[in-house]
Design an enzyme around this catalytic site. Structure first.
Site, PDB file in Angstrom:
ATOM      1  N   GLY A 170       0.860  -1.192   0.000  1.00 55.64           N
ATOM      2  CA  GLY A 170       0.000   0.000   0.000  1.00 55.64           C
ATOM      3  C   GLY A 170       0.894   1.239   0.000  1.00 55.64           C
ATOM      4  NE  ARG A 171      -2.720   6.804   0.776  1.00 52.43           N
ATOM      5  CZ  ARG A 171      -3.858   6.315   1.235  1.00 52.43           C
ATOM      6  NH1 ARG A 171      -3.860   5.407   2.189  1.00 52.43           N
ATOM      7  NH2 ARG A 171      -5.012   6.736   0.755  1.00 52.43           N
ATOM      8  CB  ILE A 172       3.434   2.703   4.668  1.00 51.87           C
ATOM      9  CG1 ILE A 172       2.595   3.861   5.215  1.00 51.87           C
ATOM     10  CG2 ILE A 172       4.748   2.593   5.453  1.00 51.87           C
ATOM     11  CD1 ILE A 172       2.086   3.678   6.643  1.00 51.87           C
ATOM     12  CB  THR A 253       6.897   0.350  10.822  1.00 45.48           C
ATOM     13  OG1 THR A 253       6.655  -0.031   9.459  1.00 45.48           O
ATOM     14  CG2 THR A 253       8.371   0.515  11.066  1.00 45.48           C
ATOM     15  NE  ARG A 255      -2.257  -0.559  14.615  1.00 43.73           N
ATOM     16  CZ  ARG A 255      -1.810   0.620  14.163  1.00 43.73           C
ATOM     17  NH1 ARG A 255      -0.530   0.783  13.883  1.00 43.73           N
ATOM     18  NH2 ARG A 255      -2.636   1.635  14.027  1.00 43.73           N
ATOM     19  CD  GLU A 284       1.841  -0.445  20.268  1.00 42.74           C
ATOM     20  OE1 GLU A 284       2.442  -1.150  19.444  1.00 42.74           O
ATOM     21  OE2 GLU A 284       1.667   0.777  20.148  1.00 42.74           O
ATOM     22  CG  HIS A 302       3.126   2.920  17.742  1.00 46.88           C
ATOM     23  ND1 HIS A 302       1.995   2.158  17.954  1.00 46.88           N
ATOM     24  CD2 HIS A 302       3.003   3.416  16.485  1.00 46.88           C
ATOM     25  CE1 HIS A 302       1.225   2.193  16.864  1.00 46.88           C
ATOM     26  NE2 HIS A 302       1.823   2.956  15.970  1.00 46.88           N
TER      27      HIS A 302
HETATM   28  C1  DGY Z   1      -1.380   4.777  12.508  1.00 45.89           C
HETATM   29  O1  DGY Z   1      -1.820   5.878  12.170  1.00 45.89           O
HETATM   30  O2  DGY Z   1      -2.043   3.753  12.383  1.00 45.89           O
HETATM   31  C2  DGY Z   1       0.007   4.700  13.023  1.00 45.89           C
HETATM   32  O3  DGY Z   1       0.263   3.522  13.688  1.00 45.89           O
HETATM   33  C3  DGY Z   1       0.319   5.879  13.928  1.00 45.89           C
HETATM   34  O4  DGY Z   1       1.715   6.013  13.982  1.00 45.89           O
END
Ligand code: DGY
Length: 336
Positions: A170-172, A253, A255, A284, A302
């Site tokens: 996706g975007r990230i 990064t 979940r 967390e 996070h």
């Molecule tokens: C989100 O927006 O889901 C991210 O985990 C926040 O850093």
């Protein structure tokens, strides 16, 4: 105050909608919320008990939680239910009971797009830090245990030219792929449940794998970028960790739920997995003692979107969603 494009007075002359904000937000965002709404802010930033949210659902028109706040069915079962929109501060909405919201006709929004680049930067940072043993090295130095340069000291894994497996394009995921390919000459593999953005794929010369197992077997470094869902829960389990290349690096990064943390600690202890970089955790802010005791894992609290630019932009998305909703329009970032 006069209304402008930047500061729309959505409720001029009318009773202001009541907005309940669950966490402290950047001050410029809180100021705009105060101008536009009858808002209750969380000045102490304390974590509210569930009862407080249920009470808010009875007394406020909108609730603004964040990605770490649970909004379970009990909140939507409040009677009488006054809340009509939950405007989440963040992209992930895995802690909001969407089915319960839908049942009660409550709209849910999030804040996509604006935190992509910062989260991708952090993923790259974790890739580099885990592969090159940055945290371990700093700990050694700060503890006064560094005895000087030597040819065999703290050797890590070369990132440049390595094969990076992106789980979720996706975007990230795509932004990490671009950095990795263009900046570090990496070969990029990916898996994605739906058709990926063709421009992004081309940009990173990314190659699609037919399965997660194929990707894991072929990658030196793996970075996770899928949302938390029932279908992705513990997708990286003991078997899959075992199937990764010897000495591979795993970065998360997205979940914490995506990885079986106990199996991860086993693999790191045994050294079958070379290193990991984690920004998110199963429970967390609690972090497993086993992970805390290991040198070959980089642990961050996070911080993916934790830049002033991202957090202000996320607040602006929340405002855009609330403003549209209370003007009778469809909010731009509707999840349901
Ligand atoms: C989100 O927006 O889901 C991210 O985990 C926040 O850093």
């Amino acid at each position: 105050m006069a209304s402008s494009i930047d500061e729309p007075n959505v409720n001029r002359g009318a009773v202001q909608p009541r907005v309940f904000v669950v966490r402290r937000l950047p001050s410029s965002i809180e100021a705009k919320l105060r101008e536009r709404y009858d808002v209750e802010l969380n000045s102490t930033d304390e974590t509210y008990p569930l009862g407080r949210l249920i009470d808010a659902a009875r007394r406020f028109d909108a609730i603004v939680p964040t990605v770490v706040d649970d909004v379970p069915a009990d909140v939507f079962a409040a009677e009488p239910l006054r809340a009509r929109i939950v405007a989440n501060f963040g992209v992930g909405f895995d802690r909001i009971d969407l089915a319960a919201a839908r049942d009660r006709g409550v709209i849910v929004t999030n804040t996509p797009g604006v935190l992509t680049e910062d989260t991708a930067d952090l993923a790259m940072m974790l890739i580099l830090a885990a592969a090159r043993r940055a945290s371990e090295g700093e700990r050694q130095l700060r503890a006064g245990q560094w005895t000087g340069w030597r040819p065999t000291h703290m050797l890590g894994t070369r990132v440049n030219g390595a094969t990076l497996g992106i789980v979720g394009f996706g975007r990230i995921g795509a932004a990490v792929a671009r950095r990795a390919h263009r900046g570090f000459g990496m070969r990029v593999l990916f898996v994605n449940p739906s058709a990926p953005d063709a421009v992004a794929v081309n940009d990173a010369r990314a190659e699609r794998c037919t399965s997660l197992d194929e990707l894991l077997a072929a990658s030196d470094i793996v970075s996770l970028h899928v949302p938390a869902r029932e279908s992705t829960r513990r997708m990286i389990d003991a078997r899959r960790l075992e199937s990764m290349r010897p000495g591979a690096v795993l970065v998360n990064t997205a979940r914490g739920d995506l990885i079986d943390e106990s199996a991860l600690a086993d693999a790191l202890e045994r050294g079958t997995l070379g290193a990991a970089g984690l920004d998110v955790f199963e429970r967390e802010p609690a972090v497993s003692r086993r992970l805390l005791s290991l040198d070959n894992v980089v642990l961050l609290p996070h911080l993916g979107s934790a830049t002033t630019a991202s957090r202000v932009a996320m607040g602006e998305r929340v405002l855009a969603n609330l403003d549209a909703f209370f003007r009778g329009l469809s909010p731009p970032d509707r999840v349901i």
